[in-house]
Design an enzyme around this catalytic site. Sequence first.
Site, short mmCIF file in Angstrom:
data_model
loop_
_atom_site.label_atom_id
_atom_site.label_comp_id
_atom_site.label_asym_id
_atom_site.label_seq_id
_atom_site.Cartn_x
_atom_site.Cartn_y
_atom_site.Cartn_z
N LYS A 115 0.82 -1.21 0.00
CA LYS A 115 0.00 0.00 0.00
C LYS A 115 0.85 1.26 0.00
O LYS A 115 0.55 2.23 -0.70
CB LYS A 115 -0.96 -0.01 1.19
CG LYS A 115 -2.11 -0.99 1.05
CD LYS A 115 -3.08 -0.89 2.21
CE LYS A 115 -4.31 -1.76 1.97
NZ LYS A 115 -4.01 -3.17 1.86
N GLU A 199 -5.27 9.39 9.74
CA GLU A 199 -5.77 9.73 8.42
C GLU A 199 -7.20 10.22 8.53
O GLU A 199 -7.87 10.05 9.56
CB GLU A 199 -5.70 8.53 7.47
CG GLU A 199 -6.57 7.35 7.86
CD GLU A 199 -6.39 6.16 6.94
OE1 GLU A 199 -5.30 6.01 6.35
OE2 GLU A 199 -7.33 5.37 6.80
N HIS A 234 -15.45 -7.24 5.88
CA HIS A 234 -14.64 -6.59 4.84
C HIS A 234 -14.48 -7.45 3.59
O HIS A 234 -13.59 -7.23 2.79
CB HIS A 234 -13.26 -6.20 5.39
CG HIS A 234 -13.32 -5.34 6.61
ND1 HIS A 234 -13.79 -4.04 6.58
CD2 HIS A 234 -13.01 -5.59 7.90
CE1 HIS A 234 -13.74 -3.52 7.81
NE2 HIS A 234 -13.28 -4.44 8.63
N ARG A 291 -4.96 -8.64 -10.87
CA ARG A 291 -5.47 -9.93 -11.35
C ARG A 291 -6.91 -9.74 -11.81
O ARG A 291 -7.47 -8.66 -11.73
CB ARG A 291 -5.44 -10.95 -10.21
CG ARG A 291 -6.16 -10.43 -8.95
CD ARG A 291 -6.31 -11.46 -7.87
NE ARG A 291 -6.72 -10.89 -6.61
CZ ARG A 291 -7.94 -10.49 -6.29
NH1 ARG A 291 -8.91 -10.58 -7.18
NH2 ARG A 291 -8.22 -10.00 -5.10
#
Length: 479
Positions: A115, A199, A234, A291
């Site tokens: 990330k 954040e 999630h 992918r």
Amino acid sequence: MKKILIANRGEIAIRVMRTAKKMGIKTVAVYSEVDRNMPHVTYADEAVCIGKAPSSESYLRGEKIIEVSKALNVDAIHPGYGFLSENADFAELCEANDIIFIGPKSKAITVMGSKLAAKETVKAYNIPMVPGIDEAITDVDKAKAIAKDIGFPILIKASAGGGGKGMRVVSAEDELESQMNRAISEATSAFGDGSVFIEKYVASPRHIEIQVMADTHGNIVHLFERECSIQRRHQKVVEEAPSTVLTPELRAEMGQAAIDVAKSCDYVGAGTVEFLLDENKNFYFLEMNTRLQVEHPVTELISNVDLVELQIRVARGEVLPITQDDLKIKGHALELRVYAEDPLNDFLPSVGTLETYKLPVGEGIRVDNGIGEGMDVPIYYDPMLSKLITYGKTRMEAIQLMKKAIDNYKVEGIETTLPFGKFVCDHDAFISGDFDTHFVKTHYSPEAIEAEYKEEAEVAAMVALQQYLKDRETLRLPN
């Protein structure tokens, strides 16, 4: 390219084989000992057992898969999704053995697999990202300065772990010090490290992803968006295309951002760029999946494009046969992931034998299936049995068709997510399009499905009673 090995199992293996056969390409299946009788094994032209049931002893054995490929003169390997699909080392292994890896180059997989590295890579293209810092801190005064800069609410997250430990949402400055101290304390207890990230908190996010396809000649297109906000733990369960909230202007803006993300890492093949969309229609880059996605069928249906065929063509070095101007959205598609899970018991895995397993059929219904009646559901792999997809001229038509398809999908012996899919399609928030990633937390409970079962049983009983009374009256009529 005359022969492809599919380094996967179940429905995605069959899905890839179907397109390969359509293109006149021979297929090779690999399987574990427990998967010996699975449909993908018999569907392929050739099949080879590569190990015992655990994936670490079979589907994750890259060297063994290469060995089989070379022995059978395989030209290319399609990894599907999961297992080795985002493994840069395996992509390099294919390249080193002169076998085409049907996917991006290993460099792109490596960059987008991190990330922090991904965010650093896309910075040059001014891709919107959730405001925050990419360093860990423990200083409250520094946290206050950062929070004032990015604006409240903010999210404090432990740098050393996850699972919600050391995570706090802070709505105002006067809460910051106490909440940060709690987060640091919790993170220290859980991970032995109290440092945290800060954040911007996206309060009501929607999960929107953009499908991209790139060739080796510098051409990149996006194939519109998928709405993936209906999730549990999630993990996506219901997906659709297009989204109900994107305007043509926002769609074009997000599509270009996705193309720029692909450019930033010299991407080749099919990929998906994931974004968060807040309540004010601001979007933020999350990550890129290097992918084919589980939910790719909804994109295929609204764009009339075979993504697997494009993957193969690109891997052969061909120029993309479509341009952005060629692509138009037509109709609406929904997908329900049919998992062997019990929605009445916190979606825990449900194992057993498929005593009854009948798939729905009909116009506008597609089932990408990977198992059959009488088979045991293996405990070693992802519990997805199939993907149920419906397509209609309108969103409501696709929803109604999905409800009908769920009713006609007969499964006995295990529990599945089919009742949950019906619950979603019946819910006002989903029907209206007014939902976000908190849908399950906000609207769903096992009691809701149980209440629906009870209501359906009562209706069935009333219908049966009326029919009984009618039949009895008929029998009393004189000749």
